[in-house]
Design a protein around this motif. Structure first.
Motif, mmCIF file in Angstrom:
data_model
loop_
_atom_site.group_PDB
_atom_site.id
_atom_site.type_symbol
_atom_site.label_atom_id
_atom_site.label_comp_id
_atom_site.label_asym_id
_atom_site.label_seq_id
_atom_site.Cartn_x
_atom_site.Cartn_y
_atom_site.Cartn_z
ATOM 1 N N UNK A 73 0.783 -1.095 -0.032
ATOM 2 C CA UNK A 73 -0.036 0.037 0.059
ATOM 3 C C UNK A 73 0.866 1.354 0.233
ATOM 4 N N UNK A 74 0.475 2.327 -0.413
ATOM 5 C CA UNK A 74 1.248 3.578 -0.575
ATOM 6 C C UNK A 74 1.628 4.284 0.822
ATOM 7 N N UNK A 75 2.783 4.715 0.848
ATOM 8 C CA UNK A 75 2.972 5.737 2.119
ATOM 9 C C UNK A 75 3.036 7.045 1.320
ATOM 10 N N UNK A 76 2.286 8.212 2.112
ATOM 11 C CA UNK A 76 2.343 9.393 1.535
ATOM 12 C C UNK A 76 2.726 10.236 2.619
ATOM 13 N N UNK A 107 -3.447 11.795 6.461
ATOM 14 C CA UNK A 107 -4.239 13.029 6.165
ATOM 15 C C UNK A 107 -5.484 13.001 5.690
ATOM 16 N N UNK A 108 -6.471 13.880 5.878
ATOM 17 C CA UNK A 108 -7.743 13.825 5.254
ATOM 18 C C UNK A 108 -8.151 15.056 4.843
ATOM 19 N N UNK A 115 -6.492 18.658 8.122
ATOM 20 C CA UNK A 115 -7.076 17.444 8.559
ATOM 21 C C UNK A 115 -6.485 16.262 8.728
ATOM 22 N N UNK A 116 -6.556 15.217 9.456
ATOM 23 C CA UNK A 116 -5.942 13.865 9.655
ATOM 24 C C UNK A 116 -6.845 13.131 10.556
ATOM 25 N N UNK A 117 -6.490 11.679 10.243
ATOM 26 C CA UNK A 117 -7.180 10.821 11.257
ATOM 27 C C UNK A 117 -6.417 9.546 11.683
ATOM 28 N N UNK A 118 -6.779 8.754 12.324
ATOM 29 C CA UNK A 118 -5.981 7.570 13.083
ATOM 30 C C UNK A 118 -6.683 6.329 12.173
ATOM 31 N N UNK A 119 -5.835 5.591 11.573
ATOM 32 C CA UNK A 119 -6.571 4.513 10.680
ATOM 33 C C UNK A 119 -6.603 3.131 11.735
ATOM 34 N N UNK A 120 -8.040 2.644 11.627
ATOM 35 C CA UNK A 120 -8.139 1.668 12.671
ATOM 36 C C UNK A 120 -8.954 0.553 11.920
ATOM 37 N N UNK A 121 -8.284 -0.551 11.252
ATOM 38 C CA UNK A 121 -6.676 -0.880 11.920
ATOM 39 C C UNK A 121 -5.969 -0.284 10.945
#
Length: 135
Positions: A73-76, A107-108, A115-121
């Motif tokens: 998956x990408x890293x940004x 980032x969102x 804007x940013x958010x936690x990815x779960x999972x």
């Protein structure tokens, strides 16, 4: 008196793990879509491998090889990543490690410029196996 390598008994055990977290600066994104080069993950693997070698053998060790590198998956730019190394085999002078990069925050921009958010999972971005050698 400071501890020297000769004073220390190696403590390398299968299952030992080191984990780092870091923010990926936007300045490290080189490609369309704010993507970071895959080499960014490999450099991060070197950092966790170095710490693991120091903890287990009192030496930074030297990277000998990578195998089975998978870019999943990408890293940004703007991501927060977690990089881990787990010891899977202990030889006389070699150590085999499993590596993983997970994106834990992203980032969102649709929620605003910052804007940013936690990815779960977390999103598994890169995996690999590597071999390091220690004296």
């Amino acid at each position: 008196m400071s501890e020297t390598r000769r004073d220390r008994t190696p403590s390398a055990r299968v299952g030992q793990r080191v984990t780092h977290r870091r923010y990926v600066p936007h300045s490290d994104a080189h490609y369309a879509g704010n993507l970071v080069a895959g080499a960014y993950s490999l450099a991060a693997f070197g950092d966790v491998a170095t710490e693991l070698c120091i903890l287990t053998d009192g030496d930074e060790g030297l990277f000998a090889s990578y195998s089975d590198v998978q870019f999943r998956a990408p890293v940004r730019g703007g991501d927060v990543i977690e990089i881990s190394a787990a010891l899977v085999r202990v030889g006389r002078r070699s150590r085999e490690l499993d590596f993983e990069v997970r994106v834990v925050c992203r980032g969102t921009p649709e929620r605003g410029a910052s804007g940013a958010g936690v990815l779960d999972p977390p999103l598994v971005a890169t995996t690999a196996r590597g071999v390091v050698v220690v004296p």
